[in-house]
Motif scaffolding. Structure first.
Motif, PDB file in Angstrom:
ATOM      1  N   MET A   1      33.961 -16.712   3.883  1.00  0.00           N
ATOM      2  CA  MET A   1      35.403 -16.135   4.446  1.00  0.00           C
ATOM      3  C   MET A   1      35.201 -16.245   6.120  1.00  0.00           C
ATOM      4  N   THR A   2      34.004 -15.729   6.454  1.00  0.00           N
ATOM      5  CA  THR A   2      33.911 -15.769   7.859  1.00  0.00           C
ATOM      6  C   THR A   2      33.891 -16.957   8.614  1.00  0.00           C
TER       7      THR A   2
ATOM      8  N   ALA B   1      37.610 -17.864   8.788  1.00  0.00           N
ATOM      9  CA  ALA B   1      38.372 -17.199   9.767  1.00  0.00           C
ATOM     10  C   ALA B   1      38.157 -17.612  11.185  1.00  0.00           C
TER      11      ALA B   1
ATOM     12  N   VAL C   1      42.317 -10.722   9.854  1.00  0.00           N
ATOM     13  CA  VAL C   1      40.918  -9.806  10.200  1.00  0.00           C
ATOM     14  C   VAL C   1      41.156  -8.609  10.574  1.00  0.00           C
TER      15      VAL C   1
ATOM     16  N   ALA D   1      41.708  -6.667   7.175  1.00  0.00           N
ATOM     17  CA  ALA D   1      40.430  -6.500   6.463  1.00  0.00           C
ATOM     18  C   ALA D   1      39.171  -6.832   7.535  1.00  0.00           C
ATOM     19  N   PRO D   2      39.049  -5.402   8.304  1.00  0.00           N
ATOM     20  CA  PRO D   2      38.280  -5.602   9.435  1.00  0.00           C
ATOM     21  C   PRO D   2      36.670  -6.218   8.886  1.00  0.00           C
ATOM     22  N   ASP D   3      36.020  -6.863   9.710  1.00  0.00           N
ATOM     23  CA  ASP D   3      34.780  -7.498   9.494  1.00  0.00           C
ATOM     24  C   ASP D   3      34.101  -7.438  10.905  1.00  0.00           C
ATOM     25  N   PRO D   4      33.102  -6.329  10.975  1.00  0.00           N
ATOM     26  CA  PRO D   4      32.425  -6.263  12.488  1.00  0.00           C
ATOM     27  C   PRO D   4      31.673  -7.676  12.907  1.00  0.00           C
ATOM     28  N   SER D   5      31.290  -8.641  11.959  1.00  0.00           N
ATOM     29  CA  SER D   5      30.723  -9.799  12.304  1.00  0.00           C
ATOM     30  C   SER D   5      31.677 -10.449  13.173  1.00  0.00           C
ATOM     31  N   LEU D   6      32.940 -10.402  12.899  1.00  0.00           N
ATOM     32  CA  LEU D   6      34.043 -11.080  13.771  1.00  0.00           C
ATOM     33  C   LEU D   6      34.215 -10.358  15.202  1.00  0.00           C
TER      34      LEU D   6
ATOM     35  N   HIS E   1      38.847  -2.146  14.403  1.00  0.00           N
ATOM     36  CA  HIS E   1      37.441  -1.888  14.208  1.00  0.00           C
ATOM     37  C   HIS E   1      36.655  -0.781  14.629  1.00  0.00           C
TER      38      HIS E   1
END
Length: 216
Positions: free
Chosen positions: A1-2, A5, A24, A27-32, A59
């Motif tokens: 998914m990352t 994105a 993004v 659905a927050p993703d710190p890796s992004l 985030h």
């Protein structure tokens, strides 16, 4: 998914990039976070940039603020201005020390305008007077949009800007004096339009303060 994105955020279609930024942020993703910040520096579409900023605000500040502060040293003007804009939206006052005099006097008008707004949003209690002094050094700068932006930022600081405006009123540069007078009028009459305030400042400068006194 990352990876999907990341690819969507770099897609050639602005609508695809907009939807990706929305996803993004939803659905927050710190890796992004790095990808979002990096994209802000180069994204050409205003609406996508705005969505990227929104996604970053979703985030944790601990993940975004240090990365955004790092962008303030970028050689790319858009990177600096967008990072400033995002910091103002996050509203974390720990970013205040990063709003330097260099940014407040940045040669790029867009960066400077964004820095003014961000500084006003983040300035801690007791530092308003010092900030007003720095902002006052920019009176007379740029086009009407830039001057209006500066006046609004100064007025947002309240009556403590008056000493800085008084000092600017004695400037040897006519445009600085005019801008200071227009800003002072807006401070005391928020309903006055900027164009009207500027014209009044021009008239007073041309005829002298006595002209206003005679009308009252």
């Amino acid at each position: 998914m990352t990876m999907q994105a990341v690819q969507a955020l770099e897609h050639g279609s602005s609508s695809v990039r907009l939807k990706a930024a929305l996803a993004v942020g939803t659905a927050p993703d710190p890796s992004l976070v790095d990808t979002l910040v990096t994209r802000c520096a180069v994204e050409p579409d205003f609406f996508v940039r705005d969505m990227l900023t929104w996604a970053l605000t979703r985030h944790p500040a601990a993940a975004t603020v240090p990365r955004l502060i790092g962008e303030l040293r970028s050689e790319r003007a858009q990177a600096r201005s967008q990072a400033l804009h995002t910091l103002s939206k996050i509203g974390d006052r720990q970013a205040w020390p990063a709003i330097t005099r260099e940014l407040l006097t940045d040669a790029d008008d867009t960066v400077a305008r964004t820095a003014w707004r961000t500084a006003v949003a983040l300035v801690p209690a007791g530092a308003e007077g010092e900030l007003a002094g720095v902002l006052a050094t920019q009176l007379g700068r740029g086009d009407r949009e830039t001057q209006l932006s500066l006046s609004r930022s100064l007025v947002a600081l309240g009556e403590m800007i008056e000493p800085a405006l008084r000092a600017a009123a004695s400037s040897p540069v006519p445009l600085v004096r005019q801008h200071a007078a227009a800003t002072e009028r807006l401070l005391h009459d928020p309903d006055a339009g900027f164009a009207l305030a500027v014209e009044e400042a021009k008239r007073v400068r041309a005829l002298g303060p006595a002209a206003t006194a005679q009308e009252e």
